[in-house]
Scaffold this active site. Structure first.
Site, PDB file in Angstrom:
ATOM      1  N   SER A 124       3.418  -1.604   8.880  1.00 52.25           N
ATOM      2  CA  SER A 124       2.604  -1.399   7.553  1.00 52.25           C
ATOM      3  C   SER A 124       2.778  -2.222   6.603  1.00 52.25           C
ATOM      4  O   SER A 124       3.899  -2.574   6.381  1.00 52.25           O
ATOM      5  CB  SER A 124       2.373   0.107   7.416  1.00 52.25           C
ATOM      6  OG  SER A 124       1.562   0.169   6.342  1.00 52.25           O
ATOM      7  N   TYR A 149       6.569   8.731   5.181  1.00 52.99           N
ATOM      8  CA  TYR A 149       5.943   8.076   6.417  1.00 52.99           C
ATOM      9  C   TYR A 149       6.295   6.470   6.188  1.00 52.99           C
ATOM     10  O   TYR A 149       6.802   5.723   7.088  1.00 52.99           O
ATOM     11  CB  TYR A 149       4.539   8.137   6.218  1.00 52.99           C
ATOM     12  CG  TYR A 149       3.619   7.003   7.062  1.00 52.99           C
ATOM     13  CD1 TYR A 149       3.584   7.115   8.187  1.00 52.99           C
ATOM     14  CD2 TYR A 149       3.193   5.980   6.255  1.00 52.99           C
ATOM     15  CE1 TYR A 149       3.125   6.012   9.009  1.00 52.99           C
ATOM     16  CE2 TYR A 149       2.336   5.145   6.812  1.00 52.99           C
ATOM     17  CZ  TYR A 149       2.494   5.111   8.229  1.00 52.99           C
ATOM     18  OH  TYR A 149       1.849   4.027   8.893  1.00 52.99           O
ATOM     19  N   LYS A 153       8.546   3.413   8.816  1.00 50.52           N
ATOM     20  CA  LYS A 153       8.169   2.158   9.077  1.00 50.52           C
ATOM     21  C   LYS A 153       9.123   1.188   8.828  1.00 50.52           C
ATOM     22  O   LYS A 153       9.418   0.396   9.801  1.00 50.52           O
ATOM     23  CB  LYS A 153       6.821   1.439   8.483  1.00 50.52           C
ATOM     24  CG  LYS A 153       5.730   2.574   8.995  1.00 50.52           C
ATOM     25  CD  LYS A 153       5.369   2.202  10.274  1.00 50.52           C
ATOM     26  CE  LYS A 153       4.313   3.275  10.934  1.00 50.52           C
ATOM     27  NZ  LYS A 153       4.250   3.248  12.421  1.00 50.52           N
TER      28      LYS A 153
END
Ligand code: NAD
Ligand code: WQD
Length: 338
Positions: A124, A149, A153
């Site tokens: 991302s 979150y 990644k």
């Protein structure tokens, strides 16, 4: 040989399965349906005219994964499976680390056991934090990430880099998505958030369809031309097509590669609202609210590397993204109903 798609029943995964099947690839989907519906894959089958081989399984379940790898001749893995709600990850960090990190480790370990060492990972733009320059190239240093979150990644990128460094038989492509929106143009598939949407486009379409009253615009005092944040919105079908190109690249055994997948064009929140209204004729009432914690002011990419090395370029503009998002929402006000 098949491409195993984890999280293939989800928003980006299901659109990618369509593009893979249309390109003649054999696809096997693994998903525990924690944030998706079996119906999405039935819709894929209607669009492509091909059955989708589906295993309902959690990537944390090593025994189940081994069963799948025993039965299927897997050539490579596209790894979408994961939890993705930024705010929820702050409330439930352990769930996010268990699901996204532990689950991925179980998957990678199973891949190694079966000598499947080719992977495309859904990363991302969040790994750039507040980017030190725009447009963001892949050389832009990773930034400070403020939520679990995003940290998953960043950590998973590093884990895959280490795995590849230690064993050059691995081929790893990290795809850093910018802001995927839009839907399949048939109007039968799209994003299906549970509860009140966190992201801009699903919020707008739910206001448009009458499920929500008014959009909140999170801050209009940023240092941008109209004061609202700028993002690089990309049509999910373009993003899906990027994965087909990445599969071709993986077959050339690239070692480790990283690509931004975006359009290279920045649009503000007000641009998106205006574009949606112009594309659909539906007015979106909104109200300016305080800034949302953690939002970066400006984030858009330089998509040149993907163009040069993958031969991929986004085709669709913001108008088309809005039209397709709206067609999906209008035809399916309750999303997928199993
Ligand atoms: P999504 O929630 O629609 O899809 C993720 C899928 O993974 C869901 O179908 C879910 O049921 C499945 N899943 C989650 N945990 C699982 C587990 N333990 N075992 C098996 N299946 C599991 O999300 P999406 O928008 O399609 O995102 C796909 C991937 O792309 C995610 O990894 C996400 O973090 C990443 N990504 C998304 C965006 C975005 O804005 N949508 C941006 C950048 C990166
Ligand atoms: C876009 C813009 C908001 C909702 C998120 C994740 C990121 C990546 C993509 C996975 C921002 C504004 C939003 C609303 C608003 N996901 N907004 N009102 O935050 O750029 O990225 O999805 O990796 O990690 O953080 O996307 O759609 O939430 O917001 O004004 O009700 O819209 O402030 O400027 P974001 P978004």
């Amino acid at each position: 040989m098949s491409i195993l798609v984890t999280g293939g029943a989800g928003y980006i995964g299901s659109h990618t399965v369509i593009e893979l099947q249309n390109a003649g690839e054999e696809v096997v989907v693994v998903d525990n349906l924690v944030n998706s519906s079996r119906e999405s894959l039935r819709r894929v089958e209607k669009i492509t005219g091909k059955p989708v081989k589906f295993y309902e399984a959690d990537i944390n379940d090593a025994a189940k994964l081994e069963e799948i790898f025993d039965r299927e001749a897997v050539e490579s893995v596209i790894h979408f499976a994961g939890l993705k709600a930024v705010g929820e990850s702050v409330e439930k960090p352990l769930e996010y680390y268990m699901n996204n990190i532990s689950g991925s480790l179980v998957l990678f370990n199973t891949m190694r056991k079966y000598n499947v060492k080719n992977i495309i990972f859904s990363s991302s733009a969040t790994v750039y934090g507040n980017p030190s320059f725009v447009p963001i190239t892949e050389e832009c240093p990773k930034g400070k990430i403020t939520n679990p979150y995003g940290k998953t990644k960043e950590m998973l990128e590093e884990i895959l880099i280490d795995i590849q460094k230690a064993d050059s038989e691995w081929n790893v492509i990290l795809l850093r998505y910018f802001n995927p929106i839009g839907a399949h143009e048939s109007g039968t598939m799209g994003e299906n958030p549970r509860g009140i949407p966190n992201n801009l486009m699903p919020y707008i379409t739910q206001v448009a369809v009458g499920k929500l009253k008014k959009l909140g615009v999170f801050g209009d005092d940023y240092d941008t031309p109209d004061g609202t944040c700028i993002r690089d919105y990309i049509h999910v079908v373009d993003l899906a097509a990027g994965h087909v190109k990445a599969v071709s690249k993986l077959r050339k055994k690239p070692g480790i590669s990283v690509y931004n997948l975006g359009t290279g064009t920045g649009s503000s929140v007000l641009d998106v609202i205006k574009s949606f209204e112009a594309a659909t004729g539906v007015k979106i009432p909104y109200e300016v609210k305080p800034r949302r914690a953690g939002d970066v002011p400006v984030c858009y990419c330089d998509a040149g590397k993907a163009a040069r090395e993958l031969g991929w370029k986004a085709q669709y503009d913001l108008k088309k993204m809005c039209e397709d998002s709206w067609r999906w929402q209008k035809n399916n006000p309750e999303g997928y109903v199993d």
